[in-house]
Design an enzyme around this catalytic site. Structure first.
Site, PDB file in Angstrom:
ATOM      1  N   ASN A 162       1.048  -1.202  -0.084  1.00 18.19           N
ATOM      2  CA  ASN A 162       0.106   0.033   0.133  1.00 18.19           C
ATOM      3  C   ASN A 162       0.905   1.118   0.025  1.00 18.19           C
ATOM      4  O   ASN A 162       1.574   1.380   1.040  1.00 18.19           O
ATOM      5  CB  ASN A 162      -0.962  -0.194   1.425  1.00 18.19           C
ATOM      6  CG  ASN A 162      -1.777   1.179   1.271  1.00 18.19           C
ATOM      7  OD1 ASN A 162      -1.751   1.979   0.445  1.00 18.19           O
ATOM      8  ND2 ASN A 162      -2.591   1.354   2.399  1.00 18.19           N
ATOM      9  N   LYS A 188      -0.011   4.088  -0.461  1.00 15.03           N
ATOM     10  CA  LYS A 188      -0.527   5.418   0.240  1.00 15.03           C
ATOM     11  C   LYS A 188      -0.392   6.696  -0.534  1.00 15.03           C
ATOM     12  O   LYS A 188      -0.222   6.507  -1.675  1.00 15.03           O
ATOM     13  CB  LYS A 188      -0.009   5.665   1.572  1.00 15.03           C
ATOM     14  CG  LYS A 188      -0.055   4.400   2.548  1.00 15.03           C
ATOM     15  CD  LYS A 188       0.049   4.304   4.053  1.00 15.03           C
ATOM     16  CE  LYS A 188      -0.374   3.061   4.596  1.00 15.03           C
ATOM     17  NZ  LYS A 188      -0.002   3.170   6.241  1.00 15.03           N
ATOM     18  N   HIS A 218      -9.714   0.906   5.037  1.00 17.13           N
ATOM     19  CA  HIS A 218      -8.428   1.211   5.922  1.00 17.13           C
ATOM     20  C   HIS A 218      -8.412   2.286   6.884  1.00 17.13           C
ATOM     21  O   HIS A 218      -9.371   3.070   6.792  1.00 17.13           O
ATOM     22  CB  HIS A 218      -7.300   1.737   4.877  1.00 17.13           C
ATOM     23  CG  HIS A 218      -5.787   1.777   5.498  1.00 17.13           C
ATOM     24  ND1 HIS A 218      -5.429   2.595   6.410  1.00 17.13           N
ATOM     25  CD2 HIS A 218      -5.041   0.664   5.120  1.00 17.13           C
ATOM     26  CE1 HIS A 218      -4.306   2.357   6.751  1.00 17.13           C
ATOM     27  NE2 HIS A 218      -3.950   1.294   6.033  1.00 17.13           N
ATOM     28  N   GLU A 228      -7.047   4.611   7.746  1.00 16.54           N
ATOM     29  CA  GLU A 228      -6.567   5.960   7.532  1.00 16.54           C
ATOM     30  C   GLU A 228      -8.038   6.501   6.723  1.00 16.54           C
ATOM     31  O   GLU A 228      -8.196   7.605   6.619  1.00 16.54           O
ATOM     32  CB  GLU A 228      -5.570   6.223   6.658  1.00 16.54           C
ATOM     33  CG  GLU A 228      -4.247   5.898   7.753  1.00 16.54           C
ATOM     34  CD  GLU A 228      -3.105   5.314   6.813  1.00 16.54           C
ATOM     35  OE1 GLU A 228      -3.027   5.506   5.873  1.00 16.54           O
ATOM     36  OE2 GLU A 228      -2.057   4.927   7.634  1.00 16.54           O
ATOM     37  N   GLU A 231      -5.335  -5.340  10.864  1.00 14.62           N
ATOM     38  CA  GLU A 231      -4.354  -4.214  10.909  1.00 14.62           C
ATOM     39  C   GLU A 231      -4.793  -3.479  12.111  1.00 14.62           C
ATOM     40  O   GLU A 231      -5.502  -2.408  12.083  1.00 14.62           O
ATOM     41  CB  GLU A 231      -4.612  -3.152   9.543  1.00 14.62           C
ATOM     42  CG  GLU A 231      -4.239  -3.780   8.268  1.00 14.62           C
ATOM     43  CD  GLU A 231      -3.654  -2.742   7.418  1.00 14.62           C
ATOM     44  OE1 GLU A 231      -2.510  -2.963   6.814  1.00 14.62           O
ATOM     45  OE2 GLU A 231      -4.079  -1.825   7.198  1.00 14.62           O
ATOM     46  N   GLY A 241       2.206   2.162  10.830  1.00 15.26           N
ATOM     47  CA  GLY A 241       2.999   3.085  10.852  1.00 15.26           C
ATOM     48  C   GLY A 241       3.908   3.614  11.909  1.00 15.26           C
ATOM     49  O   GLY A 241       4.375   4.532  12.068  1.00 15.26           O
ATOM     50  N   SER A 255       3.310  -2.137  10.410  1.00 17.40           N
ATOM     51  CA  SER A 255       4.678  -2.114  10.636  1.00 17.40           C
ATOM     52  C   SER A 255       5.482  -3.500  10.356  1.00 17.40           C
ATOM     53  O   SER A 255       6.273  -4.063  11.123  1.00 17.40           O
ATOM     54  CB  SER A 255       5.028  -1.787  12.005  1.00 17.40           C
ATOM     55  OG  SER A 255       4.489  -0.393  12.597  1.00 17.40           O
TER      56      SER A 255
HETATM   57  P1  PGA Z   1       2.630   0.084   7.775  1.00 17.17           P
HETATM   58  O1  PGA Z   1       1.165   0.524   7.048  1.00 17.17           O
HETATM   59  O2  PGA Z   1       3.088  -0.946   7.295  1.00 17.17           O
HETATM   60  O3  PGA Z   1       3.518   1.496   7.375  1.00 17.17           O
HETATM   61  O4  PGA Z   1       2.580   0.082   9.134  1.00 17.17           O
HETATM   62  C1  PGA Z   1       0.271  -0.624   6.940  1.00 17.17           C
HETATM   63  C2  PGA Z   1      -1.114  -0.163   6.333  1.00 17.17           C
HETATM   64  O5  PGA Z   1      -1.384   0.833   6.475  1.00 17.17           O
HETATM   65  O6  PGA Z   1      -1.636  -0.910   5.488  1.00 17.17           O
END
Ligand code: PGA
Length: 266
Positions: free
Chosen positions: A11, A13, A97, A99, A182, A188, A228
């Site tokens: 992803n 983003k 997601h 976010e 997740e 993140g 992460s």
């Molecule tokens: P990350 O994000 O690997 O940067 O923690 C995962 C995600 O948001 O799908």
């Protein structure tokens, strides 16, 4: 139990221009060319999709999108429909997601901005419906915030997200969907969920699928872990009994590291 092919999705983003996405993909694709036993998906920004599609034509890597709107067309400024994604050659799409659900769980995100994202279980459900109609495989994200984990309601939160997100669909429609566990507090942050705990939640998701839909679909759907994931912890996570791969954010922006993550899934 069937042998599920592992699935690893990147992803990207709101990172990488189309030019940068192309360069990243070239390096990544070379580095993973020998790993034919893992399904790989890259999810660039909408604007990079055409360029990435062109580069993927001769490669066994799938194209994904990061979000979608639930109407096919109309006065919805700034939105992109599943019909448009299908026309652009998209095979997978992330839905729900954290976010886009507006559940950042990060203190630096001012509460006043959360409404701009405002995904709900209901919009997640509508989006999945449109994706399925257009032949795009949804990657449904679910996960608890830190506060929910501390209150001991993790399992109930995940089960409720699965139930509401998949409400009204038939088992036969969902065979090629994926679900990503997740935990919001792990995204993140560099704080990865313990592999055994991540696997326990993925198992819980599989049991929910079996009771909501049927055993066959529960056995077939890939359940991923995201939050992460790095090349240093991916093998541990991917070899847990109930984890069928990963959804990778930050680490997927580095093509060599992303390739090491994919290689560890075989
Ligand atoms: P990350 O994000 O690997 O940067 O923690 C995962 C995600 O948001 O799908």
């Amino acid at each position: 139990m069937s042998e599920r092919t592992k699935l690893v999705a990147g992803n990207w983003k709101m990172n990488l221009t189309a030019t940068q996405a192309a360069a990243t993909l070239e390096t990544f694709a070379k580095a993973v060319s020998s790993r034919s036993d893992v399904d790989i998906v890259v999810c660039p920004s909408y604007l990079a999709i055409p360029k990435v599609r062109e580069l993927l034509r001769s490669r066994p890597i799938h194209l994904g999108a990061q979000d979608v709107f639930w109407e096919d067309s109309g006065a919805f400024t700034g939105k992109v429909s599943a019909a448009m994604l299908a026309d652009a050659g998209v095979d997978y799409c992330i839905v729900g997601h954290s976010e886009t659900r507006g559940r950042f769980g990060k203190v630096e995100t001012p509460a006043s901005t959360l409404g701009y994202f405002a995904e709900s279980d209901e919009t997640v459900n509508l989006k999945i419906g449109r994706l399925l109609y257009h032949g795009i495989n949804p990657i449904l994200c679910v996960g608890e915030t830190l506060a929910e984990r501390e209150q001991g309601v993790t399992d109930a939160v995940i089960e409720a997200q699965i139930r509401a997100g998949l409400a009204g669909f038939d088992a036969s429609e969902l065979y090629f969907s994926a679900i990503a566990y997740e935990p919001v507090w792990a995204i993140g942050t560099g704080q990865t969920c313990e592999p055994a705990e991540a696997s326990r939640i993925c198992g819980l998701i599989r049991n929910s699928l079996a009771s909501l839909l049927d055993e066959d679909v529960a056995d077939q759907v890939r359940i991923l872990y995201g939050g992460s994931v790095k090349a240093t912890n991916s093998a541990d996570l991917f070899h847990q009994p109930d984890i069928d791969g990963g959804l990778i954010g930050g680490a997927s922006l580095d093509p060599q590291e992303f390739a090491r993550i994919v290689m560890s899934a075989g």
